[in-house]
Write an enzyme that holds these catalytic residues in place. Sequence first.
Site, PDB file in Angstrom:
ATOM      1  N   ILE A   1    -112.505 -28.484 -64.327  1.00  0.00           N
ATOM      2  CA  ILE A   1    -113.638 -28.958 -63.543  1.00  0.00           C
ATOM      3  C   ILE A   1    -114.458 -29.891 -64.437  1.00  0.00           C
ATOM      4  O   ILE A   1    -114.346 -29.840 -65.660  1.00  0.00           O
ATOM      5  CB  ILE A   1    -114.516 -27.813 -62.975  1.00  0.00           C
ATOM      6  CG1 ILE A   1    -114.998 -26.878 -64.088  1.00  0.00           C
ATOM      7  CG2 ILE A   1    -113.772 -27.041 -61.907  1.00  0.00           C
ATOM      8  CD1 ILE A   1    -115.883 -25.743 -63.566  1.00  0.00           C
ATOM      9  N   ASP A   2    -115.265 -30.732 -63.836  1.00  0.00           N
ATOM     10  CA  ASP A   2    -116.001 -31.750 -64.578  1.00  0.00           C
ATOM     11  C   ASP A   2    -117.047 -31.136 -65.519  1.00  0.00           C
ATOM     12  O   ASP A   2    -117.489 -30.001 -65.321  1.00  0.00           O
ATOM     13  CB  ASP A   2    -116.707 -32.707 -63.619  1.00  0.00           C
ATOM     14  CG  ASP A   2    -115.736 -33.453 -62.721  1.00  0.00           C
ATOM     15  OD1 ASP A   2    -114.585 -33.666 -63.158  1.00  0.00           O
ATOM     16  OD2 ASP A   2    -116.126 -33.805 -61.591  1.00  0.00           O
TER      17      ASP A   2
END
Length: 325
Positions: free
Chosen positions: A140-141
Amino acid sequence: MSIKKFKFFLNKNQKLIRIDKFLKKLIPNISRNQIQNATYSGNILVNKHLIKKNYKIKPFDIIDAEIHYPIDLDPEYKNIIAENIPLNIIYEDEDILIINKPSGIVVHPGIGHKTGTLIHGIKYYLNNPNLFRSGLIHRIDKDTSGLLIVAKNEQSQKYLLQQFLSKTIQRKYIALVWGNLKKKNGTITGYIGRDPKNRKRMKLFKKYFHKGKYSITHYKVLEKFKYITSIYCYLETGKTHQIRAHFKYLGHPILNDYIYGGNKIKNIEKKQIKFLKNYLKFFNRHALHAISLSFIHPKKGKCNFTCSIPEEWKKLLEKFRKKLL
């Protein structure tokens, strides 16, 4: 994950056979299941068009195939020096870890982030040099918080990576977006590729183009405030920046998302601007949180894990309910 690209130009004598059977003969170390997953993901094109898994090739077809090989001991990851970085582990057994990643920490090494990433901490914790990417199954970012799966051994990693490639791992998110969505629920689709005007971000294209990946996001409105909407998102595909690019396309970027314009306050009454600026500065991240993961455990069957939104997010919602209803 190792990614290899293939291109085939079929001649006038080509027999009509299923594409998975054709590719299995020509691409090394690949199964028909992998080929079908790649087809479903939009990574196999014929004459620059998406196809079904039972497509039969014909003379003069041009096939472009991008194959993701799940296990590959990438030297860039194998040679990482382990670091004692605290991990918020919400579940652990002999096969997996479920980590609640805080906003602000990068998942894997890259330009400007050679140390101090989640991978460095996972490698220290597991102390298993044979795991591809230290057991990480997905990403995930940096400024997104929430759940990640980590495999603790090679068997569980292969099992979970196959689920990820087959899109049977279900990921759900909570987000805050600018504006009021007209529909209570909806689906966003299109082809995601690099924005030609800004290489740091992705862009949604409604028409097919050769570098785009087909993407699907389903959403449901949870709560409406003045100027801001809280939503629940379910990813049917998992492309880079998918939710962020999709809602940017709709004209409702994620709150505080600097890359996609969510840091700009527009069309708001003057008396509310100061309030919003103060609290968005306090929030100091984009409003996207991976709240739920569902998958098949290597030994225990179907599992579902959830984690609530962070405390700073809860406080922001309390302020919105007082000031923006």
